[in-house]
Design an enzyme around this catalytic site. Structure first.
Site, PDB file in Angstrom:
ATOM      1  N   GLU A 163      75.172  51.173  57.209  1.00 54.47           N
ATOM      2  CA  GLU A 163      74.547  49.859  57.429  1.00 54.47           C
ATOM      3  C   GLU A 163      73.334  49.923  58.362  1.00 54.47           C
ATOM      4  O   GLU A 163      73.017  48.952  59.046  1.00 54.47           O
ATOM      5  CB  GLU A 163      75.576  48.829  57.933  1.00 54.47           C
ATOM      6  CG  GLU A 163      76.690  48.588  56.915  1.00 54.47           C
ATOM      7  CD  GLU A 163      77.629  47.432  57.280  1.00 54.47           C
ATOM      8  OE1 GLU A 163      77.525  46.901  58.399  1.00 54.47           O
ATOM      9  OE2 GLU A 163      78.465  47.074  56.416  1.00 54.47           O
ATOM     10  N   GLU A 258      83.376  50.244  51.579  1.00 54.96           N
ATOM     11  CA  GLU A 258      84.251  49.357  52.358  1.00 54.96           C
ATOM     12  C   GLU A 258      84.676  48.202  51.470  1.00 54.96           C
ATOM     13  O   GLU A 258      83.833  47.525  50.887  1.00 54.96           O
ATOM     14  CB  GLU A 258      83.518  48.741  53.568  1.00 54.96           C
ATOM     15  CG  GLU A 258      83.180  49.709  54.671  1.00 54.96           C
ATOM     16  CD  GLU A 258      82.544  49.026  55.896  1.00 54.96           C
ATOM     17  OE1 GLU A 258      82.432  47.779  55.910  1.00 54.96           O
ATOM     18  OE2 GLU A 258      82.159  49.755  56.824  1.00 54.96           O
TER      19      GLU A 258
END
Ligand SMILES: *[C@@H]1O[C@H](CO)[C@@H](O)[C@H](O)[C@H]1NC(C)=O
Ligand SMILES: *[C@@H]1O[C@H](CO)[C@@H](O)[C@H](O)[C@H]1NC(C)=O
Ligand SMILES: *[C@@H]1O[C@H](CO)[C@@H](O)[C@H](O)[C@H]1NC(C)=O
Length: 337
Positions: A163, A258
């Protein structure tokens, strides 16, 4: 010993007496260590066997995201024995783990535990990147030291950053250059380990797909604000349309890095954090994803109290397990096909 001693000078004899004393002390130390640790189950790293397996655990997860406790640089407190205990449990839930960084020996301890326990687990290692260039330097150095020590057999792939685009901490060009740096160094060692980065599904553009060896996208029905009853379907549809189709077009494998559901914290529109909803989402997502051959890392192994302190209650409560390794939900029994 006597035969040897007779032939050597008195000075050398003193040295050999010294060596003998050291050996005796070492043996005593070893025995002392053995008796001190014998009663301590936390130091037992013998291979798992049918008597030590936990019947409430099933290998129903393609993969699981794992952050050990106390691995937040520079405050490092992670210990081999704690990580070995984690791996005993996690290796009964999955054959693949994904770590978030190299700091605090987390990768070394994880690979050591896998080796000691003789479990069939591969790991995606992450070189954490942020806005501070020393982070990449430190972590990539750790990565290569670890790979040289353990070899490639338990490494599934390398993720450079998680991220980092979402947090806007690095430019695309800079991250691409780190990815190719890691790839080159691996090739230099003769290892053909795939390299990638993980980021939100919405950041996984076809351009990014062309710079990675496989796509690794975080897809969260919770942050999309879906009702838990729609969450499995939403996730599978989002992944198929936005990641699988363009990844295939670019010739890349696609993995969800995720997906999960929190048990505590603020709701996000229709999405509500609770133990019941974690159970619901597990029951609806796992078997469906497994039967469709979807590859995913469940977010995540353990609750992370440091995130509750530093961010929000919501961030700290995504574990399948509490920090003392108690299951928060019943694990559905649906093996990976
Ligand atoms: C199984 O593992 C336990 C704990 O390491 C050990 O004490 C026991 O001897 C093992 N049993 C067998 C049958 O190998
Ligand atoms: C970058 O990280 C290092 C190591 O933690 C730290 O010493 C340094 O102050 C950081 N630099 C900046 C600009 O934050
Ligand atoms: C799941 O999504 C598909 C395709 O978008 C849709 O046709 C189907 O009705 C949905 N199923 C459920 C249970 O919501």
């Amino acid at each position: 010993m006597n035969m040897m001693a007779r032939k050597i000078s008195p000075g050398a004899r003193n040295i050999s007496i010294g060596v003998a004393v050291v050996i005796v002390l070492a043996v005593m130390g070893g025995l002392l260590g053995y008796f001190l640790t014998r009663g301590n189950r936390f130091l037992d790293s013998s291979p798992l066997n049918s008597t030590t397996l936990d019947p409430s655990l099933h290998k129903s997860f393609w993969g699981i995201d794992y952050t050990p406790l106390n691995a937040q640089f520079p405050i490092c407190g992670s210990k081999q024995q704690d990580i070995t205990e984690d791996i005993k449990v996690l290796s009964q839930l999955t054959s693949r783990l994904r770590l978030y960084g190299m700091d605090c020996n987390q990768a070394e301890f994880t690979l050591q535990a896998i080796q000691d326990l003789k479990v069939d687990v591969k790991v995606v290692l992450t070189v954490w990147v942020d806005g501070n260039s020393t982070t990449y330097q430190r972590q990539s150095q750790d990565l290569f030291n670890t790979i040289k020590r353990f070899g490639p057999q338990h490494i599934y792939g390398i993720s450079v950053g998680n991220e980092a685009f979402f947090r806007k901490e690095i430019s695309h060009q800079e991250l691409y250059s780190h990815i190719s740096d890691v790839r080159q160094q691996l090739k230099g060692l003769g290892y053909n380990i795939p390299v990638t980065t993980s980021d939100l599904g919405s950041n996984y553009t076809p351009e990014l797909m062309n710079h990675v060896d496989f796509s690794l996208a975080n897809i969260h029905p919770y942050f999309a604000g879906t009702l838990v009853s729609d969450a499995a379907n939403w996730t599978l549809n989002y992944f198929q349309q936005n990641i699988v189709v363009p990844s295939k077009a670019a010739g890349r494998q696609a993995i969800i890095s995720e997906v999960g559901w929190p048990t505590k914290g603020d709701p996000e529109r229709g999405a509500v954090a609770s133990m019941a909803n974690l159970q619901y989402f597990l029951d609806n997502f796992l078997c469906q994803a497994n039967s469709q051959g979807i590859e995913y890392f469940w977010f995540e192994a353990l609750d992370e109290p440091w995130k509750t302190q530093q961010f929000t209650v919501l961030e700290g409560n995504w574990g399948l397990l509490t920090t003392d390794r108690k299951l928060k939900a019943k694990i559905p029994n649906c093996p990976i096909s």
